[in-house]
Design a protein around this motif. Sequence first.
Motif, mmCIF file in Angstrom:
data_model
loop_
_atom_site.group_PDB
_atom_site.id
_atom_site.type_symbol
_atom_site.label_atom_id
_atom_site.label_comp_id
_atom_site.label_asym_id
_atom_site.label_seq_id
_atom_site.Cartn_x
_atom_site.Cartn_y
_atom_site.Cartn_z
ATOM 1 N N GLY A 101 0.280 -1.338 2.480
ATOM 2 C CA GLY A 101 0.857 -2.569 2.990
ATOM 3 C C GLY A 101 0.402 -3.814 2.253
ATOM 4 O O GLY A 101 0.911 -4.909 2.503
ATOM 5 N N ARG A 102 -0.562 -3.653 1.334
ATOM 6 C CA ARG A 102 -1.043 -4.773 0.529
ATOM 7 C C ARG A 102 -0.744 -4.569 -0.957
ATOM 8 O O ARG A 102 -1.113 -5.400 -1.781
ATOM 9 C CB ARG A 102 -2.548 -4.962 0.724
ATOM 10 C CG ARG A 102 -2.936 -5.271 2.158
ATOM 11 C CD ARG A 102 -4.436 -5.465 2.313
ATOM 12 N NE ARG A 102 -4.910 -6.652 1.618
ATOM 13 C CZ ARG A 102 -4.841 -7.884 2.114
ATOM 14 N NH1 ARG A 102 -4.294 -8.089 3.295
ATOM 15 N NH2 ARG A 102 -5.314 -8.901 1.432
ATOM 16 N N LEU A 122 -4.192 -2.914 8.100
ATOM 17 C CA LEU A 122 -4.994 -4.006 7.539
ATOM 18 C C LEU A 122 -5.355 -3.783 6.071
ATOM 19 O O LEU A 122 -5.907 -4.678 5.434
ATOM 20 C CB LEU A 122 -6.289 -4.186 8.355
ATOM 21 C CG LEU A 122 -6.112 -4.545 9.832
ATOM 22 C CD1 LEU A 122 -7.471 -4.657 10.513
ATOM 23 C CD2 LEU A 122 -5.321 -5.841 9.992
ATOM 24 N N GLY A 123 -5.072 -2.599 5.552
ATOM 25 C CA GLY A 123 -5.387 -2.316 4.160
ATOM 26 C C GLY A 123 -6.861 -2.216 3.870
ATOM 27 O O GLY A 123 -7.300 -2.443 2.743
ATOM 28 N N GLU A 124 -7.667 -1.861 4.873
ATOM 29 C CA GLU A 124 -9.116 -1.780 4.670
ATOM 30 C C GLU A 124 -9.500 -0.530 3.882
ATOM 31 O O GLU A 124 -8.903 0.539 4.045
ATOM 32 C CB GLU A 124 -9.848 -1.757 6.013
ATOM 33 C CG GLU A 124 -9.857 -3.077 6.742
ATOM 34 C CD GLU A 124 -10.782 -3.052 7.954
ATOM 35 O OE1 GLU A 124 -11.727 -2.239 7.973
ATOM 36 O OE2 GLU A 124 -10.548 -3.841 8.888
ATOM 37 N N ASP A 177 5.358 -6.011 -8.794
ATOM 38 C CA ASP A 177 4.084 -6.727 -8.894
ATOM 39 C C ASP A 177 2.949 -5.780 -9.241
ATOM 40 O O ASP A 177 2.067 -6.110 -10.046
ATOM 41 C CB ASP A 177 3.778 -7.438 -7.573
ATOM 42 C CG ASP A 177 4.596 -8.710 -7.386
ATOM 43 O OD1 ASP A 177 5.371 -9.055 -8.294
ATOM 44 O OD2 ASP A 177 4.457 -9.347 -6.324
ATOM 45 N N PHE A 178 2.966 -4.594 -8.627
ATOM 46 C CA PHE A 178 1.891 -3.626 -8.870
ATOM 47 C C PHE A 178 1.905 -3.163 -10.328
ATOM 48 O O PHE A 178 0.861 -3.115 -10.983
ATOM 49 C CB PHE A 178 2.046 -2.436 -7.932
ATOM 50 C CG PHE A 178 0.900 -1.461 -7.989
ATOM 51 C CD1 PHE A 178 -0.204 -1.618 -7.169
ATOM 52 C CD2 PHE A 178 0.920 -0.378 -8.862
ATOM 53 C CE1 PHE A 178 -1.262 -0.714 -7.210
ATOM 54 C CE2 PHE A 178 -0.133 0.521 -8.921
ATOM 55 C CZ PHE A 178 -1.225 0.346 -8.090
ATOM 56 N N LYS A 199 -2.520 -9.534 -9.307
ATOM 57 C CA LYS A 199 -3.685 -9.368 -8.445
ATOM 58 C C LYS A 199 -3.457 -9.830 -7.006
ATOM 59 O O LYS A 199 -4.209 -9.502 -6.112
ATOM 60 C CB LYS A 199 -4.890 -10.105 -9.033
ATOM 61 C CG LYS A 199 -5.317 -9.602 -10.410
ATOM 62 C CD LYS A 199 -5.741 -8.145 -10.380
ATOM 63 C CE LYS A 199 -6.245 -7.676 -11.741
ATOM 64 N NZ LYS A 199 -6.628 -6.248 -11.728
ATOM 65 N N ARG A 200 -2.411 -10.568 -6.779
ATOM 66 C CA ARG A 200 -2.188 -11.120 -5.436
ATOM 67 C C ARG A 200 -1.439 -10.128 -4.558
ATOM 68 O O ARG A 200 -0.779 -9.200 -5.050
ATOM 69 C CB ARG A 200 -1.367 -12.400 -5.529
ATOM 70 C CG ARG A 200 0.051 -12.184 -6.034
ATOM 71 C CD ARG A 200 0.871 -13.466 -6.047
ATOM 72 N NE ARG A 200 2.249 -13.205 -6.427
ATOM 73 C CZ ARG A 200 2.689 -13.126 -7.661
ATOM 74 N NH1 ARG A 200 1.833 -13.270 -8.658
ATOM 75 N NH2 ARG A 200 3.969 -12.894 -7.927
ATOM 76 N N VAL A 201 -1.523 -10.332 -3.243
ATOM 77 C CA VAL A 201 -0.693 -9.590 -2.309
ATOM 78 C C VAL A 201 0.731 -10.094 -2.460
ATOM 79 O O VAL A 201 0.960 -11.311 -2.505
ATOM 80 C CB VAL A 201 -1.184 -9.773 -0.859
ATOM 81 C CG1 VAL A 201 -0.254 -9.069 0.121
ATOM 82 C CG2 VAL A 201 -2.603 -9.241 -0.704
#
Length: 258
Positions: free
Chosen positions: A134-135, A164-166, A244-245, A250-252
Motif C-alpha cells: 500500500g506504500r 500501515l506498511g510497517e 513510480d516504483f 523514493k516518495r509514496v
Amino acid sequence: MSGVVVTRDGAAVHVRFDNPAAHNALTGAMWLALRDTARAIADDRSVRAVTFRGTGGKAFISGTDISKFADYREGAQGVAYEREIDECMGAVDAIPCTTIAVVEGWAVGGGLNISAACDFRIATPDARFGSPIGRTIGNCLSAASVARIGGAVGASVARRMVLLGEIVGAEELRASGFLLKVVEGDALEAEVAALCARAIENAPLTTRATKETLRRMTFDALPAIEPLIEQVYGSEDFRRGVADFLAKTKRVPDWRGE
C-alpha cells in the motif's frame, strides 16, 4: 537458470532462492521453479523435512520482480497473476512434511508469504518481515495470501504490515510466536540441523494428517474476491504506483483512489 537451487541431505531437502544481485527477489521463472520443486517434494514420501533459504545472508526474499506489471492495462491481468501466485503458493502449502523457513535479512512480499507458508521459521536478529504494497505499487493480495499471512503472523500484525506498511523486526515476531527462534548467524546452521533432525524423527503419517487438516482449516471456503482484485489491478493508482516504483521514486505515490 531458474534461481532456485535444490540439494538433499538424507531425508531433508534444502531449497535455496538464488538471485542475490536483486536480494533474491523472485522472478517469474523462480516462482514456477518453486511450484515444481514443491510438487516433486510432495510426491517423494522419503522426504521428511524441507528448508527454504535465500542466498547471500542479506535477504530471504526481498519481494517479486514486478517489471511485467508495467504492461498491465486491465484488471483481469491482475486476477490472472494472483491465480498464478496462488497456484505456486498452494504447492508449498501442500508439502506433506515439515517445512522450515531460514530467514536472514529481508522477507518482504513473496518472502513474507513463503515464510508464512512454512511450519516453522528460524531467523537471525536482522530479519525483517513485511508487505508494504500500500506504500509502493498499490496492488492487493489474494484471499489465500491474506488467510495464509494473517493466520501465521496474527490479524493485528498482518493489518500493520499491509494497512500501515510497517516492517516488523525479528524480536517482536519471536515474542508473538511467528518465529520459533531468533539466533545469531554463527549458530544458525546448528539450530536448523537440530530442527530438521527432530522433524525427521516424527511419525510421517502424523505429520501428513496434521498438515492437511491445518491446510483445509485455513483455505477451505475462502471468499471469492476476484472483483476486488480486478478493481485494484485495473486502477490508475496501480499504474501510477508501478511507474513510480520502477523509476525508483523514493516518495509514496500520490494515491487518488481511482
